[in-house]
Write an enzyme that holds these catalytic residues in place. Sequence first.
Site, PDB file in Angstrom:
ATOM      1  N   GLN A 195       0.913  -1.301   0.001  1.00  0.00           N
ATOM      2  CA  GLN A 195       0.059  -0.129  -0.063  1.00  0.00           C
ATOM      3  C   GLN A 195       0.986   1.237   0.113  1.00  0.00           C
ATOM      4  O   GLN A 195       0.485   2.182  -0.521  1.00  0.00           O
ATOM      5  CB  GLN A 195      -0.903   0.086   1.111  1.00  0.00           C
ATOM      6  N   ASP A 236      -7.080   0.944  12.204  1.00  0.00           N
ATOM      7  CA  ASP A 236      -8.346   0.249  12.099  1.00  0.00           C
ATOM      8  C   ASP A 236      -9.292   0.081  13.066  1.00  0.00           C
ATOM      9  O   ASP A 236     -10.339  -0.007  12.889  1.00  0.00           O
ATOM     10  CB  ASP A 236      -7.858  -1.129  11.422  1.00  0.00           C
ATOM     11  N   ASN A 246      -3.541  -1.469  13.669  1.00  0.00           N
ATOM     12  CA  ASN A 246      -3.295  -1.044  12.203  1.00  0.00           C
ATOM     13  C   ASN A 246      -2.406  -1.957  11.576  1.00  0.00           C
ATOM     14  O   ASN A 246      -2.237  -3.255  11.774  1.00  0.00           O
ATOM     15  CB  ASN A 246      -2.416   0.367  12.230  1.00  0.00           C
TER      16      ASN A 246
END
Length: 352
Positions: A195, A236, A246
């Site tokens: 990502q 998250d 996370n």
Amino acid sequence: MHPVIKWDNNHILLLDQRRLPLSIRYLTCRNYRDIINAIKRMAIRGAPAIGVAAAMGLAMGSSAIRARNFDAFRRRFREIADEMAEARPTAVNLRWAVERMSALVDSCSVIPLDEIKQTLRRESEIILAEDIDINKRIGRNGEALVPEGSTILTHCNAGALATGGYGTALGIVRAAHEAGKSIRVFADETRPWLQGLRLTSFELMEDHIPVHVIADNAAGSFMRRGMVDLVITGADRIAANGDAANKIGTYQVAVLARENSIPFYIAAPLSTIDLSIKNGENIPIEERDPSEITHINGRMIGPRGVKAINPSFDITPAKYITAIITEKGIVRPPYLAGLKSLFTTEAQSAQR
Ligand code: MRU
């Protein structure tokens, strides 16, 4: 920046993040199951973005319900909502969106079914618009913590692509850049989905914000050499005591930041905070297919039959987190009281 998700008449278009940055293609979702699959398969990802997708998916799912009365409609809506909530386990924003849409249905018992369906569609649009606004507020709140001339390290992608738009961690970076500060970003590449390399660098380059991608295992070395001034990541799910889930690898970044006396910040909206969970040990961590580790572009890289373990997230204990930056302000330790007070003021202003 390209919209992450949008309505196209009765369909939903998702920017397919598995293909970025090599190709900018929208995936058409024609029913709610397409949305569930897109979330599971990472076509859309990032905690707030999957919350928005779930809300839109539920609105689309509800429009196809053929029911004679409200009770039958609500029963079917709940089945769809339960399926949607299961799509990915860690990001609480998904459940938050499902609960918000379900509560709306519950409050509509005397309204004609067609109107309920329109109300759900409008609510999904509101959730998307609100998320962008929330991120801008997170950006404004966090910008003061970014010194002129600093290098910010981030992990995974907590940007426009992970949200309705603008981003949480990258929202702060954007706000600092818009304020005229000369900054640069070190983006951890973020194995196995990359990502950082594929998404964070892509969106920062589109906004002309200086960025260097670094290998995940280089972060400590750059910190030790004095080349990182602060770390900002998204989350998250944040437990009541401030422990934060996370992307896998965030924990080691936080520990390295502490070792090198570098502030480590989490940027997240209130919808990521789960006060029902006491601490990080109780946050469910998604395990993904081992082939995401052993294969690159569908090609096996390791020895045939090699085993791999692929947790998608980790927990950073609250003691490593310098502050949590939200749309309602910056919370510092002790987190239990500070996080709770965000919701008290929320409830109070709703009553006014
Ligand atoms: O597996 P992903 O790509 O959905 O993981 C995303 C992250 O871990 C993000 O940092 C987090 O969702 C915050 S996004 C604002």
